[in-house]
Design a protein around this motif. Sequence first.
Motif, short mmCIF file in Angstrom:
data_model
loop_
_atom_site.label_atom_id
_atom_site.label_comp_id
_atom_site.label_asym_id
_atom_site.label_seq_id
_atom_site.Cartn_x
_atom_site.Cartn_y
_atom_site.Cartn_z
N UNK A 157 -7.61 12.02 -4.53
CA UNK A 157 -7.05 12.64 -5.73
C UNK A 157 -5.68 13.25 -5.41
N UNK A 158 -5.58 13.85 -4.23
CA UNK A 158 -4.27 14.43 -3.86
C UNK A 158 -3.25 13.33 -3.56
N UNK A 159 -3.72 12.21 -3.05
CA UNK A 159 -2.81 11.08 -2.83
C UNK A 159 -2.31 10.56 -4.18
N UNK A 160 -3.21 10.50 -5.15
CA UNK A 160 -2.82 10.04 -6.50
C UNK A 160 -1.80 10.99 -7.12
N UNK A 161 -2.03 12.29 -6.93
CA UNK A 161 -1.08 13.29 -7.44
C UNK A 161 0.30 13.09 -6.80
N UNK A 162 0.30 12.83 -5.50
CA UNK A 162 1.56 12.64 -4.78
C UNK A 162 2.31 11.40 -5.28
N UNK A 163 1.56 10.42 -5.76
CA UNK A 163 2.21 9.23 -6.35
C UNK A 163 3.04 9.64 -7.57
N UNK A 164 2.49 10.54 -8.39
CA UNK A 164 3.24 11.02 -9.56
C UNK A 164 4.44 11.84 -9.11
N UNK A 165 4.22 12.69 -8.10
CA UNK A 165 5.32 13.54 -7.59
C UNK A 165 6.48 12.69 -7.09
N UNK A 166 6.17 11.60 -6.37
CA UNK A 166 7.22 10.75 -5.80
C UNK A 166 8.05 10.11 -6.91
N UNK A 167 7.37 9.67 -7.97
CA UNK A 167 8.11 9.07 -9.09
C UNK A 167 9.02 10.10 -9.75
N UNK A 212 0.87 -1.19 0.00
CA UNK A 212 0.00 0.00 0.00
C UNK A 212 0.91 1.23 0.00
N UNK A 213 1.01 1.84 -1.16
CA UNK A 213 1.86 3.03 -1.35
C UNK A 213 1.15 4.23 -0.70
N UNK A 214 1.88 4.94 0.16
CA UNK A 214 1.29 6.06 0.90
C UNK A 214 2.15 7.31 0.71
N UNK A 215 2.13 7.89 -0.50
CA UNK A 215 3.10 8.94 -0.82
C UNK A 215 2.94 10.22 0.00
N UNK A 216 1.71 10.57 0.39
CA UNK A 216 1.54 11.80 1.17
C UNK A 216 2.09 11.63 2.58
N UNK A 217 1.93 10.43 3.13
CA UNK A 217 2.46 10.17 4.47
C UNK A 217 3.98 10.10 4.44
#
Length: 401
Positions: free
Chosen positions: A310-320, A269-274
């Motif tokens: 939606x912001x969590x999904x955005x953060x997934x792109x940011x992390x990559x 479970x990817x949690x990029x905002x956390x």
Amino acid sequence: MPSQNFITGTLLLTESPSTTRLVPGTIHLRGQSIDAVELDPSQELDLSNPLLILPAFVDAHLHLPQYDSIGIDGLPLLEWLERAIFPAEARWEDAQHAADMTLRVARDLISFGTTAFAAYSTVHHAAAQAAIDTLATLNLTAHVGQVLMDQEAPAELTRPADRLIAECASLRAQGRVQPSINPRFAITCSRALLHAAGDLASKTGRFVQTHLAETVPECARVRELHEESTYTDVYAAAGLLSPNSLLAHAIHLSDHERATLSRARAIAAHCPTANRFLNSGVMDRRSLASASVPIALGSDIAGGPDRSMVRVARAMLDAAKQLGHKPPTAGEAWHAITAGNAALLGFEDLGVLRAHSRADLILARPTIPLTAPDPLSTLLYAWDDRWIESVLVAGVPAYTR
Ligand code: GUN
Ligand code: ZN
């Protein structure tokens, strides 16, 4: 005659990551479900002022009792748990407080478009059952687990392993809310507790939720406390890895550990905002995907401050991007927070606009045009929760702006 109605607008179709797209059409509803989806590709796609019809969002990882602890900043994970989170969780000793808070939290999540999730309650048995029962009254779909901790946590939040397992086993499903098995992480669980949790998981087929390799100091402490040579092997040896296992974070892993997860088909479970908020590290999604580890996406409230998927999904792109990797596409991001998470969590009738799916829907009206070349990217980056006009749960409006 059963009542029947329909909604016409711009549909977000999420059947697969690569084909996720917007198409004009009509959704026919019957009772709690979608009766039919009529696409009208001959009609021009309205991108200037569309009524968007989206499948509601699914969150693969969050902590209900932490909802009022968002934004307690400046502490690394283990100190944050001790100083900010454990005191908040101790308040769930009062099961009525747990029920009241769960109701408030769930209504708030619905207003952000989330109608299904995998969540943690606390170590308190009555509170865990109260959370399950309360979520069911709102017709939500979820896996919710009593937190299992028998060491390395405050005395009021630990219990003997055998008591925890007996309590966990006796949790009752209610509606579409299933009890899960949530050994918090390898620091706060003895070997005996982890193995008993693994046994219960294989006996019951329930989902397992835990945390894996979120920070470097956590991994070091796990090595001191457990005899296995890797963190992932601690869970593997306990029988905790299966396609029904959700492992939050999964950042600081070796290739060997990724291969172990992949063989078990266990879900990261990817949690990029956390990961960003707690400064835990940047998860290498590309390496996990290359190793064929299934990847879900979670808000990890309150480690993650964002309630909108939606912001969590955005953060997934940011992390990559931060790692210099090619980021997932916007279509892949929309798929992840709808059909992708739904399928991984076993919510087969959610996340997709199709006949017989449950009518958990978001109706949203963007206030700016979704300009080409990729309207889904505009939708992702310009998304504003104020665009949500209503959220339907099982065909019934559960939130209206
Ligand atoms: N690791 C163990 N417990 C927790 C928790 O509550 N939140 C986060 N982010 N990581 C954890
Ligand atoms: Zn978590």
